[in-house]
Design a protein around this motif. Sequence first.
Motif, PDB file in Angstrom:
ATOM      1  N   GLU A 167      -5.653   1.603   2.978  1.00  0.00           N
ATOM      2  CA  GLU A 167      -7.093   1.773   3.154  1.00  0.00           C
ATOM      3  C   GLU A 167      -7.598   3.100   2.585  1.00  0.00           C
ATOM      4  O   GLU A 167      -8.791   3.369   2.625  1.00  0.00           O
ATOM      5  N   LYS A 168      -6.707   3.913   2.064  1.00  0.00           N
ATOM      6  CA  LYS A 168      -7.102   5.173   1.448  1.00  0.00           C
ATOM      7  C   LYS A 168      -7.380   4.970  -0.035  1.00  0.00           C
ATOM      8  O   LYS A 168      -6.955   3.987  -0.641  1.00  0.00           O
ATOM      9  N   GLY A 169      -8.081   5.913  -0.631  1.00  0.00           N
ATOM     10  CA  GLY A 169      -8.283   5.909  -2.065  1.00  0.00           C
ATOM     11  C   GLY A 169      -7.193   6.705  -2.765  1.00  0.00           C
ATOM     12  O   GLY A 169      -6.311   7.288  -2.132  1.00  0.00           O
ATOM     13  N   ASN A 170      -7.253   6.723  -4.091  1.00  0.00           N
ATOM     14  CA  ASN A 170      -6.282   7.471  -4.882  1.00  0.00           C
ATOM     15  C   ASN A 170      -6.711   8.934  -5.011  1.00  0.00           C
ATOM     16  O   ASN A 170      -7.889   9.259  -4.938  1.00  0.00           O
ATOM     17  N   GLY A 171      -5.742   9.785  -5.255  1.00  0.00           N
ATOM     18  CA  GLY A 171      -6.056  11.196  -5.436  1.00  0.00           C
ATOM     19  C   GLY A 171      -6.775  11.446  -6.753  1.00  0.00           C
ATOM     20  O   GLY A 171      -7.928  11.871  -6.787  1.00  0.00           O
ATOM     21  N   ILE A 172      -6.078  11.184  -7.864  1.00  0.00           N
ATOM     22  CA  ILE A 172      -6.657  11.286  -9.208  1.00  0.00           C
ATOM     23  C   ILE A 172      -6.504   9.918  -9.854  1.00  0.00           C
ATOM     24  O   ILE A 172      -5.398   9.402  -9.966  1.00  0.00           O
ATOM     25  N   ASP A 173      -7.599   9.334 -10.275  1.00  0.00           N
ATOM     26  CA  ASP A 173      -7.626   7.933 -10.718  1.00  0.00           C
ATOM     27  C   ASP A 173      -8.322   7.844 -12.069  1.00  0.00           C
ATOM     28  O   ASP A 173      -9.493   8.190 -12.203  1.00  0.00           O
ATOM     29  N   LEU A 174      -7.586   7.366 -13.089  1.00  0.00           N
ATOM     30  CA  LEU A 174      -8.140   7.222 -14.441  1.00  0.00           C
ATOM     31  C   LEU A 174      -8.175   5.752 -14.828  1.00  0.00           C
ATOM     32  O   LEU A 174      -7.191   5.024 -14.617  1.00  0.00           O
ATOM     33  N   TYR A 175      -9.283   5.332 -15.406  1.00  0.00           N
ATOM     34  CA  TYR A 175      -9.384   3.976 -15.944  1.00  0.00           C
ATOM     35  C   TYR A 175     -10.088   4.036 -17.305  1.00  0.00           C
ATOM     36  O   TYR A 175     -11.161   4.638 -17.431  1.00  0.00           O
ATOM     37  N   ALA A 176      -9.458   3.427 -18.312  1.00  0.00           N
ATOM     38  CA  ALA A 176     -10.019   3.408 -19.675  1.00  0.00           C
ATOM     39  C   ALA A 176     -10.403   4.822 -20.114  1.00  0.00           C
ATOM     40  O   ALA A 176     -11.461   5.043 -20.705  1.00  0.00           O
ATOM     41  N   SER A 177      -9.532   5.762 -19.837  1.00  0.00           N
ATOM     42  CA  SER A 177      -9.792   7.176 -20.144  1.00  0.00           C
ATOM     43  C   SER A 177      -8.581   7.730 -20.893  1.00  0.00           C
ATOM     44  O   SER A 177      -7.483   7.797 -20.330  1.00  0.00           O
TER      45      SER A 177
END
Length: 453
Positions: A167-177
């Motif tokens: 249920e937590k989010g990611n720390g550092i999250d990259l998409y199409a970058s």
Amino acid sequence: MSRSLMPRAAALRTALLAFSLAVLPFTAVCAASSGNSGSSGKEIPLQQLIDEAPPGGTLKLAEGTYRGPVVVAKPLRIEGAGGARIVNESDQPAVELRADRSALAGLAIRDTGAKTTAAVLLSGADSTLENLRIETASSGIHLRDASRNKISRTTISWAGPEVKMTEKGNGIDLYASHDNVIAGNTVISMHDAIYIENSNGVRVEQNEVNESRYGVHFMYVNDSSIRSNIGARNITGAMVMNVKRVEVTSNTFVKQSENVNSQGLLLFDASDSVFTDNRLEGNRVGIYVEQAQKNVLERNRVTVNYVGLQLKESENNRFQGNDFQGNVIPAEATDSQNNDVKANYWDNFQGIDLDGDGFSDMPYAINPFFQKMTKKTPPFQLFFQSPGMAFLEGMLTSSKQAWTTDRAPAMKPYAADDDRPPGVFETTGTLVISLLLLGSAVSTIFVTGVRRK
């Protein structure tokens, strides 16, 4: 004579001032000070300060508490003095950087709003995020269609309620970058500490990733690297999935062991990649390789894991010069063909070196019997290393020609351990893991018997 020169001097000063304002970089220091914000608790509307700052300038925030969310839609560097803090309780990012050539530096950000986005959202290029301290109840940093940026010296931790890791989010999250650098950051207690998807040319270097699901997670990533990172107490140290031409080198992943699916390093559908000089210690599985082809795994140090190497449905990989010491099960391999395995050190293997070249003249074959047996009937783990199991493994060798085999094992380990006496830690680690395995097997048999009744 002096009177006639005075107007000219005044005119010259005016001209120089105009030139300075027009040409030199603009730096604005916000009107907030510790006297009217930090000590009294007054929150300052940061969006107004951003709107008033000129494009390409620097906005320096004095000590105090500033209210988010804010949007930066022009090139701007925002710097915080000691004690500058942004708070946000909304469902929008605390700070959203939409413009290229932007920067955030030296700020504390506390973002407690429930949201699907992150505390900091970057969608521009050629920007920097540095020396930030982010506490979040969602995700830390998102990059979306954002290239050639750098995230460095930033700490991200969970600040929400006690919830499941999923249920937590990611720390550092990259998409199409693409072509981004993530270096020198610390991420603690998130879903995935560093998550990269559909992005190429990414460098993940010298980060510390702890107590998350995956320390570093690559999915559909090409031409990228994971170098010199440290991870502990995650479910998996580094998950490398659906990748090509990736380099994973000089990382340390220890104590990924609290979950039945824990691994130090996991390769799934990876190809044409290099995994070298990594230290994998105290994990449930040191290196797990599945459906992987044409990779190189060299000079990795795999010690005191329950399973050192687990190989499944993988072919045409090269395993050379790796150290396997103190693992309960040195290696397991099933349905894996045409792998080049040689010159690895296996501490459970007693070889013969007649020509004195440092490599055994006898091969080391990885027997898949125990792995297949316990997969079908998990309670059989109770008989691990028992005389009966060893006898059956020795008898059932009809398909030995298909086993994964080190054709010239090293007679001595490649690396010495200066941190502990030889043999002591291996023996203790093996004993502890074996006792845990015994307890797990007994519990499984007991529960199975109870359910049948």
